[in-house]
Design an enzyme around this catalytic site. Structure first.
Site, mmCIF file in Angstrom:
data_model
loop_
_atom_site.group_PDB
_atom_site.id
_atom_site.type_symbol
_atom_site.label_atom_id
_atom_site.label_comp_id
_atom_site.label_asym_id
_atom_site.label_seq_id
_atom_site.Cartn_x
_atom_site.Cartn_y
_atom_site.Cartn_z
ATOM 1 C CG ASN A 34 -1.888 -1.164 1.189
ATOM 2 O OD1 ASN A 34 -2.636 -1.305 0.246
ATOM 3 N ND2 ASN A 34 -1.845 -2.012 2.187
ATOM 4 C CB CYS A 35 3.071 2.575 -2.546
ATOM 5 S SG CYS A 35 3.905 0.974 -2.553
ATOM 6 C CB THR A 36 0.755 6.845 0.348
ATOM 7 O OG1 THR A 36 -0.169 5.840 0.749
ATOM 8 C CG2 THR A 36 0.051 8.178 0.266
ATOM 9 N NE ARG B 222 7.509 4.422 -3.403
ATOM 10 C CZ ARG B 222 6.512 3.899 -4.112
ATOM 11 N NH1 ARG B 222 5.685 4.678 -4.740
ATOM 12 N NH2 ARG B 222 6.351 2.604 -4.191
ATOM 13 C CD GLU C 274 2.075 5.841 -5.611
ATOM 14 O OE1 GLU C 274 1.724 5.715 -4.429
ATOM 15 O OE2 GLU C 274 3.241 6.071 -5.924
#
Length: 109
Positions: A4-6, A24, A96
């Site tokens: 779960n990248c933001t 990030r 993402e």
């Protein structure tokens, strides 16, 4: 566990001092995924790009621009340039995981 990248991109008109900022986080399975900052100089392309993940083929021709990238330090599964800024001051982030957020699919707030 899913990745779960933001990412957050701040343009020079939105920052107090005129900086372009890229931030990030990466919620990786092991909890830590070492990164490397790299610079790729501009070059002329005349080659075929082939995606290792999907096999899609894209012919690259012409003058490219230089860019920075934050990527995985360990390239066991390939090189993943996850975010960066090019010589035209265009910033981008990739890899993402919006798909893990139900609001992306059903339009709820």
């Amino acid at each position: 566990m899913r990745d779960n990248c933001t990412a957050m991109l701040v343009g020079k008109k939105a920052s107090l001092d005129g900086s372009t900022i890229v931030a990030r986080d990466e919620d990786y399975d092991q909890g830590f995924n070492e990164k490397r900052f790299a610079y790729y100089p501009a070059k002329n392309y005349d080659e075929l790009f082939v995606s290792k993940g999907t096999g899609v083929e894209i012919p690259l021709k012409g003058e490219g621009c230089g860019f920075t990238a934050v990527r995985d330090a360990v390239e066991d599964y390939g090189r993943f340039d996850e975010q960066g800024i090019n010589s035209y001051n265009v910033a981008m982030s990739s890899t993402e995981s919006e798909a893990s957020n139900r609001r992306v699919f059903d339009g709820s707030q």
